[in-house]
Every structure is written in C-alpha cells, then in structure tokens.
Design an enzyme around this catalytic site. Structure first.
Site, mmCIF file in Angstrom:
data_model
loop_
_atom_site.group_PDB
_atom_site.id
_atom_site.type_symbol
_atom_site.label_atom_id
_atom_site.label_comp_id
_atom_site.label_asym_id
_atom_site.label_seq_id
_atom_site.Cartn_x
_atom_site.Cartn_y
_atom_site.Cartn_z
ATOM 1 N N HIS A 102 1.756 0.732 -5.580
ATOM 2 C CA HIS A 102 0.893 1.843 -5.989
ATOM 3 C C HIS A 102 0.736 1.969 -7.507
ATOM 4 O O HIS A 102 -0.136 2.706 -7.974
ATOM 5 C CB HIS A 102 1.373 3.158 -5.366
ATOM 6 C CG HIS A 102 0.253 4.057 -4.958
ATOM 7 N ND1 HIS A 102 0.371 5.034 -3.995
ATOM 8 C CD2 HIS A 102 -1.034 4.138 -5.390
ATOM 9 C CE1 HIS A 102 -0.787 5.666 -3.860
ATOM 10 N NE2 HIS A 102 -1.652 5.147 -4.703
ATOM 11 N N ASP A 128 4.602 10.195 -5.827
ATOM 12 C CA ASP A 128 4.456 9.234 -6.928
ATOM 13 C C ASP A 128 4.336 9.967 -8.255
ATOM 14 O O ASP A 128 3.514 9.633 -9.107
ATOM 15 C CB ASP A 128 3.248 8.305 -6.690
ATOM 16 C CG ASP A 128 3.418 7.459 -5.423
ATOM 17 O OD1 ASP A 128 4.559 7.370 -4.916
ATOM 18 O OD2 ASP A 128 2.422 6.898 -4.940
ATOM 19 N N ASP A 227 -2.389 5.102 0.280
ATOM 20 C CA ASP A 227 -1.126 4.379 0.452
ATOM 21 C C ASP A 227 -0.867 4.297 1.960
ATOM 22 O O ASP A 227 -0.769 5.341 2.630
ATOM 23 C CB ASP A 227 -0.011 5.150 -0.270
ATOM 24 C CG ASP A 227 1.305 4.394 -0.322
ATOM 25 O OD1 ASP A 227 1.624 3.696 0.662
ATOM 26 O OD2 ASP A 227 2.020 4.531 -1.333
ATOM 27 N N GLU A 272 0.120 -0.863 -0.973
ATOM 28 C CA GLU A 272 1.463 -0.917 -0.370
ATOM 29 C C GLU A 272 1.524 -1.623 0.981
ATOM 30 O O GLU A 272 2.502 -1.467 1.717
ATOM 31 C CB GLU A 272 2.117 0.475 -0.296
ATOM 32 C CG GLU A 272 2.337 1.148 -1.662
ATOM 33 C CD GLU A 272 3.579 0.666 -2.437
ATOM 34 O OE1 GLU A 272 4.392 -0.079 -1.847
ATOM 35 O OE2 GLU A 272 3.707 1.037 -3.624
HETATM 36 MN MN LIG Z 1 2.349 5.720 -3.115
#
Ligand SMILES: [Mn+2]
Length: 304
Positions: A102, A128, A227, A272
């Site tokens: 990411h 994140d 993600d 990811e």
């Molecule tokens: Mn992420």
C-alpha cells in the site's frame, strides 16, 4: 452511461514490496493481469491501455541501512508512480494502479491530486496512519494515508509535491478493523472520518458506503484506494496482512456497484494482492471481479 461512452482506462503496475516485510506483493500486478483484468474491462466497453510497470529495486539490493526501512527506494518508486499518474490523467484516461504494497499510494494519490483537489476512499482493514515514530513494525505500508495528509517524514510527505497531497476532511476510511493504539490517537487528532466493520455490521454496507460518498460529495475528484485485505480472508487469503471479520463477497461487490452508480470515483489503486499466500490466484481473480463491478459490470446489464 452507455457502453460506447465508457471512459478509456490506463493501467500502471507498481510491483513493490519494499514497504513491508512479508515478500510476495511484488507479484501482485502479474497476478492481476493474469486474472484477465484487461479482458474484463474491454468486455465492459472500456478501451484499455497498459503502461507496463514501474522500475522497482529488489529488497536484497535496495539500501537497508536507513532509519525507516527502504525509505529512499520507496520514495523513488513513488515519485515515478506520481509522474505516471499525472500523464495518465492528462491523457484523459481513468487510472488503475496495480500494487504492490500500500505504500505505492503515496505516489499514486499525490500524482492524481496534482490535477486538482481530490478526495480519497480508503477501503482497508487497516488505517495505514502510522508514522515512523509510532509504528510498531516500521513498515512504510502502514504509513501511506498519514504521509498523504501531511504526517510523517518529509521524504514521504513531499512525494509528488511539497506538503500534504490531500486534506484530512477529504478522506474516508471504510472497513477498518485493525488499528494500533498510537495510530488511533493520531487518526482522531487528524480528524479523519472512519467507518469500521462495526458500522457496516450495524447499518449495512449500502448505508455506510452511501454515507462515505456523501462525506465526499463536495469534491469533483475521488480516488478509491482498494486494499484487498478489506475483504474477509476466507475469500481473499492472498493478502499481505489478513485480518478476519472483513467484507463478505456480496458486501464487497455491493460497495463497488454503488460507487459505480454514483460516478464519484475518478481513479483507483488495487493493492496488497500476494500470490505467494494465495490459493490458485483466487484473490487476484476476486480483485478483477470487484474492479469490473466498480467499472460498470451489473448483474443485469444494459441491453447491447
Ligand atoms: Mn492498506
């Protein structure tokens, strides 16, 4: 939108696994291409151009002696991604970036935001939103949203242009279920809007994604940073950092279908996907299906 007027799309792969310690997400772009992303989009009437991949150094060869692991290499790759994002947008294509971990989004989002104020839907099990000072792992893939909103080392924050690339009030996180204690504090302080799995369970995926889109309705441009770990690991096992209790198959499709109906999203990351941890490329295939829903596939489509 009729099929003949669908926006052309531009694909760019960023096969980077420098932002985390489990290897394998560098193969994400290959796995997603192998799962026939291009065919899926062309079947929907999109004209698609594939711009290939960014050049990414191998972790074995990248400088590992920095205070934040692989900071310099991640920065260089993200700069390239930002430049490529600007080119794809100026060609009036819908950009689709394939990760990679990411941390690529520091580049892609700062690049697309170069075209004007841009909102972000961060569809992710994680926030994140770490910085090197508070990160338990030190991995940059846990920091991109913080860096994009101006928190963290200048080497990350200033990618794609100096200062924050996006405003905190223009960000929504959807699907959150794993957050570090210090990270939670920083998220609150920054004023980021968050819709956790609890809200999705309580009110339903449709209500929550509509609310999230309403939060960004003041913007002409919205980037979806998807993600795959937002989806439950039972159906998406091939991700770097699986957390159980994620979106079901239908919830994930419904979210994409409703975003498509709204027409709000103007660019996309798919990150990811980790083929090493996957089962027969199923997670990449799911990613392609979900991108197709986002880009216009319907259960009952328009007559041709
Ligand atoms: Mn992420």
């Amino acid at each position: 939108m009729s099929e003949s007027t669908r926006q052309p799309a531009g694909i760019f792969g960023i096969p980077m696994d420098l932002g985390q310690s489990r290897r394998g997400v560098d193969m994400g772009p290959s796995a997603i291409r192998y799962a026939q992303l291009m065919v899926a989009l062309e079947d929907l009437g999109h004209f698609v151009t594939d711009f290939g991949n960014a050049g990414v150094p191998l972790p074995e060869l990248a400088d590992g002696e920095e205070t934040v692991r692989h900071l310099r290499a991640v920065r260089e790759v993200c700069q390239e991604a930002a430049e490529r994002a600007r080119e794809i947008i100026s060609g009036e294509l819908f950009p689709i970036f394939l990760g990679g971990d990411h941390s690529i989004s520091i580049g892609t989002v700062s690049g697309v935001a170069g075209a004007g104020r841009t909102g972000v839907i961060w569809l992710d099990a994680h926030a994140d939103f770490n910085t090197p000072e508070i990160s338990p792992s030190g991995n940059i893939h846990g920091m991109p949203l913080a860096a994009l909103t101006g928190h963290g080392p200048p080497d990350l924050v200033n990618i794609g242009g100096s200062g924050a690339s996006i405003r905190a009030e223009d960000v929504v996180i959807v699907g959150l279920r794993s957050v570090d204690p210090e990270e939670q504090r920083l998220l609150r302080r920054a004023g980021i809007r968050v819709y956790t799995m609890k809200e999705i369970d309580a009110y339903g995926a449709a209500t929550i994604i509509r609310r999230a889109m309403e939060d960004l309705s003041h913007l002409d441009r919205v980037h979806l940073s998807f993600d795959l770990d937002v989806v439950d690991p039972e159906i998406a096992p091939g991700v770097g950092t699986p957390v159980r209790g994620g979106l079901t198959y239908r919830e994930a499709h419904l979210i994409m279908e409703l975003i498509n109906e709204s027409g709000i999203v103007t660019s996309l990351d798919v990150v990811e996907v980790n083929p090493i941890l996957d089962i027969r490329n199923g997670t990449a295939e799911l990613a392609v299906e979900l991108v197709a829903s986002l880009m216009g596939r319907q259960i009952i489509g328009l007559p041709r």
